[in-house]
Design a protein around this motif. Structure first.
Motif, short mmCIF file in Angstrom:
data_model
loop_
_atom_site.label_atom_id
_atom_site.label_comp_id
_atom_site.label_asym_id
_atom_site.label_seq_id
_atom_site.Cartn_x
_atom_site.Cartn_y
_atom_site.Cartn_z
N MET B 143 0.84 -1.19 0.00
CA MET B 143 0.00 0.00 0.00
C MET B 143 0.88 1.25 0.00
O MET B 143 0.60 2.23 -0.70
CB MET B 143 -0.91 -0.02 1.24
N ILE B 144 1.96 1.22 0.78
CA ILE B 144 2.82 2.41 0.88
C ILE B 144 3.48 2.74 -0.44
O ILE B 144 3.47 3.89 -0.88
CB ILE B 144 3.90 2.19 1.98
N LEU B 145 4.03 1.72 -1.10
CA LEU B 145 4.87 1.99 -2.28
C LEU B 145 4.14 2.71 -3.41
O LEU B 145 4.61 3.76 -3.85
CB LEU B 145 5.50 0.68 -2.77
N PRO B 146 2.97 2.22 -3.88
CA PRO B 146 2.31 2.95 -4.97
C PRO B 146 1.88 4.36 -4.57
O PRO B 146 1.96 5.28 -5.40
CB PRO B 146 1.10 2.08 -5.33
N ILE B 147 1.43 4.55 -3.32
CA ILE B 147 1.01 5.89 -2.89
C ILE B 147 2.21 6.82 -2.85
O ILE B 147 2.17 7.95 -3.34
CB ILE B 147 0.30 5.84 -1.51
N TYR B 148 3.32 6.30 -2.30
CA TYR B 148 4.54 7.12 -2.25
C TYR B 148 4.96 7.52 -3.67
O TYR B 148 5.26 8.69 -3.92
CB TYR B 148 5.68 6.34 -1.57
N THR B 149 4.96 6.55 -4.58
CA THR B 149 5.40 6.84 -5.96
C THR B 149 4.54 7.93 -6.58
O THR B 149 5.05 8.87 -7.19
CB THR B 149 5.32 5.56 -6.81
N THR B 150 3.20 7.81 -6.41
CA THR B 150 2.31 8.80 -7.01
C THR B 150 2.54 10.20 -6.42
O THR B 150 2.65 11.17 -7.16
CB THR B 150 0.84 8.41 -6.75
N ILE B 151 2.62 10.27 -5.08
CA ILE B 151 2.77 11.59 -4.46
C ILE B 151 4.12 12.22 -4.81
O ILE B 151 4.20 13.41 -5.11
CB ILE B 151 2.61 11.51 -2.92
N SER B 152 5.18 11.39 -4.84
CA SER B 152 6.49 12.00 -5.08
C SER B 152 6.63 12.44 -6.54
O SER B 152 7.51 13.22 -6.87
CB SER B 152 7.61 11.03 -4.69
N ARG B 153 5.75 11.92 -7.42
CA ARG B 153 5.82 12.36 -8.82
C ARG B 153 5.00 13.62 -9.07
O ARG B 153 5.08 14.21 -10.15
CB ARG B 153 5.29 11.26 -9.74
N LEU B 154 4.19 14.03 -8.06
CA LEU B 154 3.37 15.23 -8.25
C LEU B 154 4.27 16.45 -8.38
O LEU B 154 5.28 16.56 -7.69
CB LEU B 154 2.43 15.43 -7.05
N ASP B 155 3.88 17.36 -9.24
CA ASP B 155 4.65 18.57 -9.44
C ASP B 155 4.46 19.49 -8.22
O ASP B 155 3.34 19.86 -7.88
CB ASP B 155 4.15 19.28 -10.70
#
Lengths: 270, 260
Positions: B143-155
């Motif tokens: 659960m952590i990994l995909p959420i982290y990836t999405t948020i860290s890619r946000l501009d």
């Protein structure tokens, strides 16, 4: 400021939840205690049991062999599959990609059961032949290798392959010496992912393995249903060994990427 | 025939047909036949009329929903705090969140069980709680990994723009960051919800003897009842397909593939 402390505290609490059990077990694995709570003297007894009991060493080496073997086959299959699918006509490519997606989204219980139904019930292939087990693990792993190699093929410069053909290389040679080297990172990470998937699997092994063979998962699950205490605490040692191995692999691969990055920086500035 | 790159697809296509498509076809065959090979709807109607199997379906959904919610409540803040922090040790902490995925799950659950034993005294007294704790413990990294990836890619400019236009931090989070991280949430939910309905070993290991959907397959398997097991597998497969369609296949492969 207080908010910042709260955020850090939350991260620490989640990490504690994830690691406290493993770390506590690691501490207790070096004692002669048989239960958490009552610390007794230091002892490496559990490690001696782990590495000298034939039942345990056999189960561990079997798991590792299965993982390496299945991951090896899966890597070859998944890689050539990805290359083939990329250069196939659209329909053929969509066919392969869709089928490839099924084991990825499917529950492992269903994958394991369905392979058992086909190979053991319909085709009467004995589980003792290890064929259902290996086939099951290859089916689990190959789709992930395929997915890990595919992006690399997309990024690849195809004109180099054409150039190799124009310069007289046979298609096979051009493939091995031009295409494969460009996608090596995808192949390596696909293989590593395949190994971890196989090592962690319980359900596929459960439904396809010979009765006399155990992987770490099937063994541990059985052992928790009333094993002897000496085996139970030896498994604490096993959990600690695996934890340390994972830490080691992570550290080594991090150091390597850092050194590579440093080397690249150096060559750029020169 | 001249060798070409296209023909490399053939062995893999054959492999997929034999080991992925054919087993599913036989699941269909077994699910709709009886011991004599006669067509029957019994397995299907039995599942949807027997109070026991319906109870199992209900219990699986309850466990899966609660586990997913708890995972999300812990994983989202953790991923958000980490992704938006300026910590030097960010990559190390991320690695610590991912590392449990590489440690055999049965050994990790064994470790958890020892702790719960000390905390609760008698494990058998809290079967539901233990199942949720065990599954949360097991599936949280997914659960952590995909959420982290999405948020860290946000501009980051988007968040700054919201602040510049007068939004306070809470509004910025609720109206910018949260909606934009929905793909990561969906992907995480699909990686936790389905295993929580099927992974019955976690329950077994923590002395929860109530059946979930996966346990039904396990018990049919143990009884050599291929017809019953095939029907449960098909029902699960149908739910998985439906679920995947609903979550829009949110980078399913990306999430599990990003493990490395």
């Amino acid at each position: 400021m207080a908010w910042k402390v709260c955020k850090r505290l939350f991260l620490i609490l989640v990490l504690l939840f994830l690691y406290l059990p493993i770390l506590l077990l690691a501490v207790y694995s070096f004692t002669s205690s048989t239960n958490i709570g009552a610390i007794r003297g230091f002892s490496i007894h559990n490690y001696v049991t782990l590495f000298t009991t034939p039942e345990l060493t056999g189960m561990i080496s079997g798991t590792v062999l299965l993982a390496l073997g299945a991951a090896g086959i899966a890597t070859v299959l998944g890689t050539i599959g990805a290359i083939g699918a990329f250069y196939s006509r659209r329909n053929a490519s969509a066919f392969i990609t869709t089928l490839n997606q099924i084991p990825v989204i499917n529950a492992d219980v269903v994958t394991g059961f369905s392979i058992c139904v086909l190979l053991v019930v319909v085709l009467h292939i004995g589980k003792d032949s290890y064929i259902p087990l290996v086939a099951g693990h290859v089916t689990l792993c190959a789709p992930f290798v395929f997915l890990s190699v595919m992006p690399r093929i997309r990024q690849m410069d195809s004109s180099i392959y054409e150039a190799a053909l124009d310069l007289g290389a046979t298609p096979f040679r051009a493939l091995m010496e031009v295409v494969v080297p460009q996608i090596v990172p995808g192949i390596v990470s696909g293989f590593a992912l395949a190994v971890t998937l196989s090592l962690d699997d319980y359900f596929i092994a459960m439904y396809t393995k010979p009765a006399t063979f155990d992987t770490i998962s099937t063994y541990v699950v059985n052992a928790t249903k009333g094993a002897q205490t000496s085996i139970k605490t030896a498994l604490w040692a096993l959990s600690t060994v695996i934890f340390l191995l994972v830490v080691l692999v992570v550290l080594v691969s991090n150091l390597r990427t850092r050194r590579l990055a440093a080397a690249q920086d150096g060559s750029l500035t020169r | 025939m001249r060798f070409s790159r296209k023909s490399l697809g053939i062995p893999y296509a054959v492999f997929l047909v034999i080991f992925v498509a054919a087993p599913l076809l036989f699941l269909f065959y077994y699910a709709f036949t009886d011991g004599q090979g006669q067509f029957t709807m019994y397995n299907l109607t039995h599942f949807f009329t027997d109070p026991n199997t319906l109870g199992t379906l209900y219990y699986s959904f309850t466990i899966a929903i609660v586990t997913t919610a708890v995972c999300l409540l812990l994983a989202y803040p953790a991923a958000y705090f980490l992704a938006t922090s300026r910590l030097q040790t960010k990559s190390v902490i991320l690695m610590l969140f991912i590392m449990p995925m590489w440690i055999n799950f049965s050994l990790r659950i064994t470790a958890l069980k020892e702790i719960l034993n000390v905390l609760e005294g008698n494990l058998a007294m809290h079967p539901f709680l233990n199942a949720v704790i065990g599954m949360t413990y097991d599936f949280m990294p997914f659960m952590i990994l995909p959420i982290y990836t999405t948020i860290s890619r946000l501009d980051e400019a988007l968040r700054e723009a919201a602040m510049d236009l007068g939004a306070d931090p809470v509004q910025t989070f609720l109206r910018v960051t949260l909606p934009l991280s929905v793909p990561g949430i969906l992907s995480g939910v699909s990686m936790v919800f389905l295993p929580a309905m099927t992974n019955y070993v976690v329950l077994d290991m923590l002395y929860n003897s109530t059946y979930i959907m996966g346990s039904l397959i396990g018990s049919y398997f143990a009884a050599y009842n291929w017809h019953g097991g095939s029907m449960i597998s098909l029902i699960l497969l149908a739910m998985i397909c439906l679920f995947t369609l609903l979550t829009g296949n949110a980078e399913e492969e990306g999430a599990r593939g990003a493990l490395l």
